[in-house]
Design a protein around this motif. Structure first.
Motif, PDB file in Angstrom:
ATOM      1  N   HIS A   1       4.050   0.305   2.378  1.00 35.86           N
ATOM      2  CA  HIS A   1       3.483   1.652   2.457  1.00 35.86           C
ATOM      3  C   HIS A   1       3.253   2.062   3.903  1.00 35.86           C
ATOM      4  CE1 HIS A   1       1.663   1.035  -1.841  1.00 35.86           C
ATOM      5  NE2 HIS A   1       2.961   1.205  -1.856  1.00 35.86           N
ATOM      6  N   SER A   2       2.745   1.133   4.701  1.00 33.12           N
ATOM      7  CA  SER A   2       2.472   1.449   6.097  1.00 33.12           C
ATOM      8  C   SER A   2       3.757   1.773   6.853  1.00 33.12           C
ATOM      9  CB  SER A   2       1.733   0.284   6.774  1.00 33.12           C
ATOM     10  OG  SER A   2       0.424   0.140   6.241  1.00 33.12           O
ATOM     11  N   ILE A   3       4.792   1.001   6.594  1.00 28.42           N
ATOM     12  CA  ILE A   3       6.083   1.276   7.233  1.00 28.42           C
ATOM     13  C   ILE A   3       6.617   2.631   6.770  1.00 28.42           C
ATOM     14  CG2 ILE A   3       8.494   0.523   7.413  1.00 28.42           C
ATOM     15  CD1 ILE A   3       7.442  -2.372   7.107  1.00 28.42           C
ATOM     16  N   MET A   4       6.465   2.928   5.484  1.00 32.23           N
ATOM     17  CA  MET A   4       6.900   4.211   4.931  1.00 32.23           C
ATOM     18  C   MET A   4       6.185   5.373   5.622  1.00 32.23           C
ATOM     19  SD  MET A   4       6.677   5.471   0.933  1.00 32.23           S
ATOM     20  CE  MET A   4       4.869   5.323   0.836  1.00 32.23           C
ATOM     21  N   PHE A   5       4.867   5.270   5.748  1.00 31.60           N
ATOM     22  CA  PHE A   5       4.110   6.330   6.410  1.00 31.60           C
ATOM     23  C   PHE A   5       4.519   6.471   7.871  1.00 31.60           C
ATOM     24  CE2 PHE A   5       0.316   5.566   3.329  1.00 31.60           C
ATOM     25  CZ  PHE A   5       0.936   6.348   2.373  1.00 31.60           C
ATOM     26  N   ALA A   6       4.734   5.343   8.520  1.00 29.51           N
ATOM     27  CA  ALA A   6       5.120   5.369   9.934  1.00 29.51           C
ATOM     28  C   ALA A   6       6.464   6.075  10.110  1.00 29.51           C
ATOM     29  CB  ALA A   6       5.193   3.940  10.472  1.00 29.51           C
TER      30      ALA A   6
END
Length: 300
Positions: free
Chosen positions: A121-126
């Motif tokens: 999720h964090s990579i997606m948001f980034a």
């Protein structure tokens, strides 16, 4: 261990096993689910206009359509940046809670599955913020430093309670974003992914909170309730950085004043938090001092 204790432990394992099965059958890979090469339509918002901090204010009425679109794109990336920041805190708290636990337990395995989900999720948001060419927005330096204490010391119901607060509020927002026909497809798809996978995380957090609250004394219960409410206060305040207004040519001082008086946003936040407040009350974590903090960010 008593028969009741054994039965309770078995029920917890069954619950975690069901979550594990769900994660194996219904999970998404953002790298393939999202069309990262698709162009960004100039007339689409970053989030539903109704979720903009300025929607419903005189200042919103004065903005051009392009300013509104740009503002919502910066707001959604601010929320995502805050999400990355807190997901990193949450991962550390979960790993610490599961340290040297039995790896054969489904509870342990789902906890690591959640950490893996949060990483994706964090990579997606980034990548979304990078695609929108919006800078990273972080909480204030004071908040960042205080959060080091939370991620290093918090455990049990406090760790899962703080995580649940962030997940529940964002879940309500994203359920609207994923249905927003005037919202960027990249945001709609990421919202769908996050909503589906975070629903398991929230169920897990609720069960962990109930488990940790069994037999908790009055002093510890009040202390935990207060710490969770302070975490909620900080997280909600950090969602949208004051810097987003200057980024689109809006007077920051006036914008913050109108956000503070925005009854529409206050109502949205109360509605978004109603289910969370009911659960915290049932768990014994909605004490008068805690309620005071929730009221300050219009969650109660």
């Amino acid at each position: 261990m008593t028969a009741v204790g054994v039965a309770g432990q078995g029920a917890e394992q069954d619950f975690s096993s069901r979550l594990l099965e769900s994660s194996q059958t219904l999970s998404y890979d953002p790298s393939t689910e999202i069309d990262w090469d698709a162009p960004l339509p100039a007339d689409q918002y970053g989030l539903n206009p109704e979720w903009s901090t300025l929607y419903g204010t005189p200042l919103w009425d004065e903005l051009t359509e392009q300013q509104r679109i740009t503002l919502t794109r910066h707001e959604v990336c601010s929320i995502m940046s805050t999400g990355i920041w807190f997901e990193m805190i949450l991962q550390q708290m979960i790993l610490r809670d599961q340290y040297v636990q039995d790896p054969a337990n489904s509870e342990f395995q789902f906890a690591l599955t959640e950490v893996a989900d949060e990483c994706r999720h964090s990579i997606m948001f980034a990548r979304i913020c990078q695609k929108l060419e919006v800078p990273a927005y972080f909480p204030s330096r004071v908040v960042i430093e205080l959060a080091r204490g939370l991620k290093s010391l918090a455990g049990g119901e406090v760790a899962y309670g703080a995580g649940l607060v962030a997940e529940e509020v964002l879940d309500v927002m994203q359920r609207d974003w994923m249905r927003g026909e005037n919202v960027l497809d990249i945001v709609r798809t990421s919202s769908k992914i996050h909503v589906v996978e975070e629903s398991r995380h929230m169920k897990f957090a609720r069960e962990e909170i109930k488990e940790h609250m069994q037999g908790v004394g009055r002093i510890k219960r009040h202390l935990s309730a207060t710490v969770i409410s302070i975490a909620a206060y900080v997280i909600v305040n950090a969602l949208v950085s004051p810097k987003v207004y200057a980024a689109v040519g809006i007077d920051t001082e006036r914008a913050l004043a109108e956000v503070k008086a925005n009854e529409h946003r206050k109502s949205l936040m109360r509605n978004a938090s109603s289910g969370l407040m009911e659960f915290l009350d049932e768990a014994g974590l909605l004490t008068p001092p805690a309620i005071a903090f929730y009221k300050r960010v219009h969650m109660y």
